[in-house]
Scaffold this motif. Sequence first.
Motif, PDB file in Angstrom:
ATOM      1  N   ARG A   1      -0.670   3.283  -9.803  1.00  0.00           N
ATOM      2  CA  ARG A   1       0.560   4.019 -10.101  1.00  0.00           C
ATOM      3  C   ARG A   1       0.307   5.169 -11.072  1.00  0.00           C
ATOM      4  O   ARG A   1       0.800   6.275 -10.879  1.00  0.00           O
ATOM      5  CB  ARG A   1       1.616   3.071 -10.677  1.00  0.00           C
ATOM      6  N   LEU A   2      -0.434   4.930 -12.119  1.00  0.00           N
ATOM      7  CA  LEU A   2      -0.720   5.940 -13.129  1.00  0.00           C
ATOM      8  C   LEU A   2      -2.210   6.265 -13.108  1.00  0.00           C
ATOM      9  O   LEU A   2      -3.040   5.368 -13.265  1.00  0.00           O
ATOM     10  CB  LEU A   2      -0.318   5.451 -14.527  1.00  0.00           C
ATOM     11  N   ARG A   3      -2.542   7.541 -12.945  1.00  0.00           N
ATOM     12  CA  ARG A   3      -3.957   7.929 -12.873  1.00  0.00           C
ATOM     13  C   ARG A   3      -4.708   7.575 -14.147  1.00  0.00           C
ATOM     14  O   ARG A   3      -5.882   7.219 -14.109  1.00  0.00           O
ATOM     15  CB  ARG A   3      -4.072   9.433 -12.624  1.00  0.00           C
TER      16      ARG A   3
ATOM     17  N   PRO B   1     -15.869   4.624   5.124  1.00  0.00           N
ATOM     18  CA  PRO B   1     -14.446   4.946   4.971  1.00  0.00           C
ATOM     19  C   PRO B   1     -13.634   3.832   4.332  1.00  0.00           C
ATOM     20  O   PRO B   1     -12.602   4.101   3.702  1.00  0.00           O
ATOM     21  CB  PRO B   1     -13.983   5.217   6.412  1.00  0.00           C
ATOM     22  N   GLU B   2     -14.079   2.575   4.482  1.00  0.00           N
ATOM     23  CA  GLU B   2     -13.346   1.451   3.909  1.00  0.00           C
ATOM     24  C   GLU B   2     -13.395   1.448   2.379  1.00  0.00           C
ATOM     25  O   GLU B   2     -12.577   0.784   1.737  1.00  0.00           O
ATOM     26  CB  GLU B   2     -13.905   0.130   4.442  1.00  0.00           C
ATOM     27  N   LEU B   3     -14.359   2.152   1.793  1.00  0.00           N
ATOM     28  CA  LEU B   3     -14.480   2.207   0.332  1.00  0.00           C
ATOM     29  C   LEU B   3     -14.229   3.612  -0.203  1.00  0.00           C
ATOM     30  O   LEU B   3     -14.520   3.893  -1.369  1.00  0.00           O
ATOM     31  CB  LEU B   3     -15.874   1.743  -0.097  1.00  0.00           C
ATOM     32  N   ALA B   4     -13.683   4.485   0.622  1.00  0.00           N
ATOM     33  CA  ALA B   4     -13.510   5.881   0.236  1.00  0.00           C
ATOM     34  C   ALA B   4     -12.130   6.180  -0.327  1.00  0.00           C
ATOM     35  O   ALA B   4     -11.805   7.347  -0.559  1.00  0.00           O
ATOM     36  CB  ALA B   4     -13.788   6.794   1.429  1.00  0.00           C
ATOM     37  N   ASN B   5     -11.317   5.155  -0.558  1.00  0.00           N
ATOM     38  CA  ASN B   5     -10.034   5.337  -1.231  1.00  0.00           C
ATOM     39  C   ASN B   5      -9.917   4.269  -2.307  1.00  0.00           C
ATOM     40  O   ASN B   5      -9.268   3.240  -2.131  1.00  0.00           O
ATOM     41  CB  ASN B   5      -8.869   5.246  -0.253  1.00  0.00           C
ATOM     42  N   LEU B   6     -10.578   4.487  -3.422  1.00  0.00           N
ATOM     43  CA  LEU B   6     -10.478   3.612  -4.585  1.00  0.00           C
ATOM     44  C   LEU B   6      -9.420   4.175  -5.524  1.00  0.00           C
ATOM     45  O   LEU B   6      -9.026   5.332  -5.414  1.00  0.00           O
ATOM     46  CB  LEU B   6     -11.831   3.525  -5.285  1.00  0.00           C
ATOM     47  N   PRO B   7      -8.923   3.374  -6.468  1.00  0.00           N
ATOM     48  CA  PRO B   7      -7.899   3.896  -7.381  1.00  0.00           C
ATOM     49  C   PRO B   7      -8.366   5.095  -8.203  1.00  0.00           C
ATOM     50  O   PRO B   7      -7.597   6.003  -8.470  1.00  0.00           O
ATOM     51  CB  PRO B   7      -7.595   2.692  -8.287  1.00  0.00           C
ATOM     52  N   ARG B   8      -9.606   5.093  -8.642  1.00  0.00           N
ATOM     53  CA  ARG B   8     -10.210   6.203  -9.379  1.00  0.00           C
ATOM     54  C   ARG B   8     -11.709   6.165  -9.116  1.00  0.00           C
ATOM     55  O   ARG B   8     -12.208   5.400  -8.295  1.00  0.00           O
ATOM     56  CB  ARG B   8      -9.929   6.083 -10.890  1.00  0.00           C
ATOM     57  N   LYS B   9     -12.448   6.966  -9.859  1.00  0.00           N
ATOM     58  CA  LYS B   9     -13.900   6.956  -9.723  1.00  0.00           C
ATOM     59  C   LYS B   9     -14.459   5.589 -10.096  1.00  0.00           C
ATOM     60  O   LYS B   9     -13.853   4.832 -10.870  1.00  0.00           O
ATOM     61  CB  LYS B   9     -14.520   8.042 -10.597  1.00  0.00           C
ATOM     62  N   TYR B  10     -15.639   5.293  -9.565  1.00  0.00           N
ATOM     63  CA  TYR B  10     -16.234   3.968  -9.711  1.00  0.00           C
ATOM     64  C   TYR B  10     -17.726   4.152  -9.936  1.00  0.00           C
ATOM     65  O   TYR B  10     -18.434   4.697  -9.084  1.00  0.00           O
ATOM     66  CB  TYR B  10     -15.964   3.160  -8.439  1.00  0.00           C
TER      67      TYR B  10
ATOM     68  N   THR C   1       0.795  -1.229   0.000  1.00  0.00           N
ATOM     69  CA  THR C   1       0.000   0.000   0.000  1.00  0.00           C
ATOM     70  C   THR C   1       0.826   1.277   0.000  1.00  0.00           C
ATOM     71  O   THR C   1       0.273   2.369   0.150  1.00  0.00           O
ATOM     72  CB  THR C   1      -0.939   0.015   1.229  1.00  0.00           C
ATOM     73  N   ASP C   2       2.144   1.170  -0.175  1.00  0.00           N
ATOM     74  CA  ASP C   2       2.954   2.392  -0.240  1.00  0.00           C
ATOM     75  C   ASP C   2       2.518   3.226  -1.438  1.00  0.00           C
ATOM     76  O   ASP C   2       2.449   2.726  -2.570  1.00  0.00           O
ATOM     77  CB  ASP C   2       4.443   2.056  -0.381  1.00  0.00           C
ATOM     78  N   PRO C   3       2.199   4.503  -1.242  1.00  0.00           N
ATOM     79  CA  PRO C   3       1.709   5.334  -2.356  1.00  0.00           C
ATOM     80  C   PRO C   3       2.788   5.594  -3.388  1.00  0.00           C
ATOM     81  O   PRO C   3       3.954   5.805  -3.052  1.00  0.00           O
ATOM     82  CB  PRO C   3       1.275   6.626  -1.659  1.00  0.00           C
ATOM     83  N   LEU C   4       2.389   5.574  -4.664  1.00  0.00           N
ATOM     84  CA  LEU C   4       3.326   5.745  -5.767  1.00  0.00           C
ATOM     85  C   LEU C   4       3.156   7.077  -6.494  1.00  0.00           C
ATOM     86  O   LEU C   4       3.822   7.335  -7.485  1.00  0.00           O
ATOM     87  CB  LEU C   4       3.171   4.593  -6.777  1.00  0.00           C
ATOM     88  N   ASN C   5       2.254   7.928  -6.008  1.00  0.00           N
ATOM     89  CA  ASN C   5       2.101   9.264  -6.583  1.00  0.00           C
ATOM     90  C   ASN C   5       1.431  10.156  -5.540  1.00  0.00           C
ATOM     91  O   ASN C   5       0.982   9.673  -4.498  1.00  0.00           O
ATOM     92  CB  ASN C   5       1.311   9.231  -7.899  1.00  0.00           C
ATOM     93  N   HIS C   6       1.364  11.422  -5.828  1.00  0.00           N
ATOM     94  CA  HIS C   6       0.850  12.351  -4.819  1.00  0.00           C
ATOM     95  C   HIS C   6      -0.634  12.128  -4.536  1.00  0.00           C
ATOM     96  O   HIS C   6      -1.080  12.308  -3.389  1.00  0.00           O
ATOM     97  CB  HIS C   6       1.086  13.800  -5.241  1.00  0.00           C
TER      98      HIS C   6
END
Length: 575
Positions: free
Chosen positions: A293-295, A206-215, A27-32
């Motif tokens: 990694r890439l938006r 909160p468990e679903l409030a950090n997805l990779p992008r919109k869903y 889970t280490d973040p790869l971008n801002h």
Amino acid sequence: MSTDVPAKPAAPRPTKRPNGQWKVDGTDPLNHNEEFKQEDNGLNVRRRIEEVYSKQGFSSISNDDLRGRFRWWGLYTQRRPGVEAGAHNSLPPEEVDDEYFMLRVRIDGGGLSTEQLRVVGEVSRDFARDTADVTDRQNVQLHWVAVEDVPEIWRRLEAVGLHTTEACGDTPRVILGSPVAGISADEVIDPTPVIREISDRYIGDPELANLPRKYKTAITGHPSQDVVHEINDCSLVGIDHPEHGPGYDLWVGGGLSTSARLAERLGAFVTEEQAAEVWHGVTRIFRDYGYRRLRNKARLKYLMADWGPEEFRRVLEEEYLGYALSDGPAPPTPNVPGDHIGVHRQKDGLNYIGAAPTVGRVSGTLLVQLADLLEVHGSARLRTTPFQHLVILDVADEHVAAVQAGLRELGLDPAPSVFRRSTIACTGIEFCKLAIVETKANAATAVGELEERLADVAEQMPQRLTLHINGCPNSCARIQTADIGLKGQLLPDGDGGKSPGYQVHLGGGLTSEQRDDPGLGRTVRGLKVTTEELVDYVETLVRRFLAERTAGETFGQWAHRADEERLQKEEVTAA
């Protein structure tokens, strides 16, 4: 004798860069974007809006809140007036942002009472300069909102059961639902209980409030398949299983933007009781395995493209559900349009009336007037649709004519021309920071002119012929799935400068447009039109289609078989 220690062989370089999949890469973040989401859950910004920013003003808002976490509560900064087209690619964001916001009111399933409608209209009138758009995501979108007014707006909305929670951001966005859920006599299954369960249990979790992008989610039980399910991340489409009865067919991995992809069936039958849990499983797969990694590669469609439907179903069943889903049949091709325009009988003997505001543009004042109109004639509810339309419910026979007349007076046509019925447009350069060209005004002008120019062939026109106009490549107006899709671009003006225009996509369509071959439109090399050429080109193209189509041939079929020169801008003799 040499005492040098032999150097250790270099560690092998990884053959593949990590994609930021939590279950694979950690889970280490790869971008801002991933950093600020982990530093503080986007849902937490509400407290700062209420206690700090609304009191201290726009200048007090931190960057990561302003251009990041605010979206978790439906707030985007809008375009500063006067900023040139395309400037967002070169200017710093603080020179593009206005000190006002677009606010998106979340309406899962599109359902509104007249009380709720009136409150949205009053909020628009009191805090948003009377702006309001009905979007193709069944939301209502307001503009010119100041941060100082947001707490009072929330108070008013929430007092009548509305909210803006996760209307934007890397979250589960609004749930598209059939606009005739629970009232249509021919629906396979009423999706209302499933939409309500998902919304109540999981939106704001909160468990679903950090997805990779919109869903994006779509759920329908109507045979018209009226929620554009092929272009959503997770969709449930009503079917009647030969053994298990009514339930849902599961689709995953659709999305448009700059890399369009239609969703795929998993071949799985989902019962009403399983539906919310299955949705939760698909959503958690996206959270845990989605690319971060890439938006521009972070939507669920990219994972589906790599895994395929069989692997996706295996992971869903084995890792997230703990049981196998039954196999199920595909939904049949619709035999009625999915936009619900006109007067239709409800299963309780009342009527619903679908009406078309021009490209979704309304106002707060109009919404209040609409609430008054409905209540005078005994109706207390309506629905928004994924086609920027409104559907009025529960109209008795003796009130149908009066409601239709009232709708016309408000500019909400219950019997629109093919172009007024089938044209949609995104927000465009008027408010959107990403847009390159104007959309709403250009689309409204095109609708009016095409109605006049093509009046002589109105009887020959198909029931629907979709014209979608988008202000940038991101396809909020679904350009790749329109009969005629126009993507905003800056085109050379011949004098060394640039002028606004559009790249043309032709022949796209979805099952909700009664397409038995849903697919993406084709592009023709070099085919672009300026805003001044737009109406001329569409008129030419439509006349050419009417003259050359074979019996029963749709515009999409003709556009895909026609030679490229027949799709160009040269004028032809009128049919």
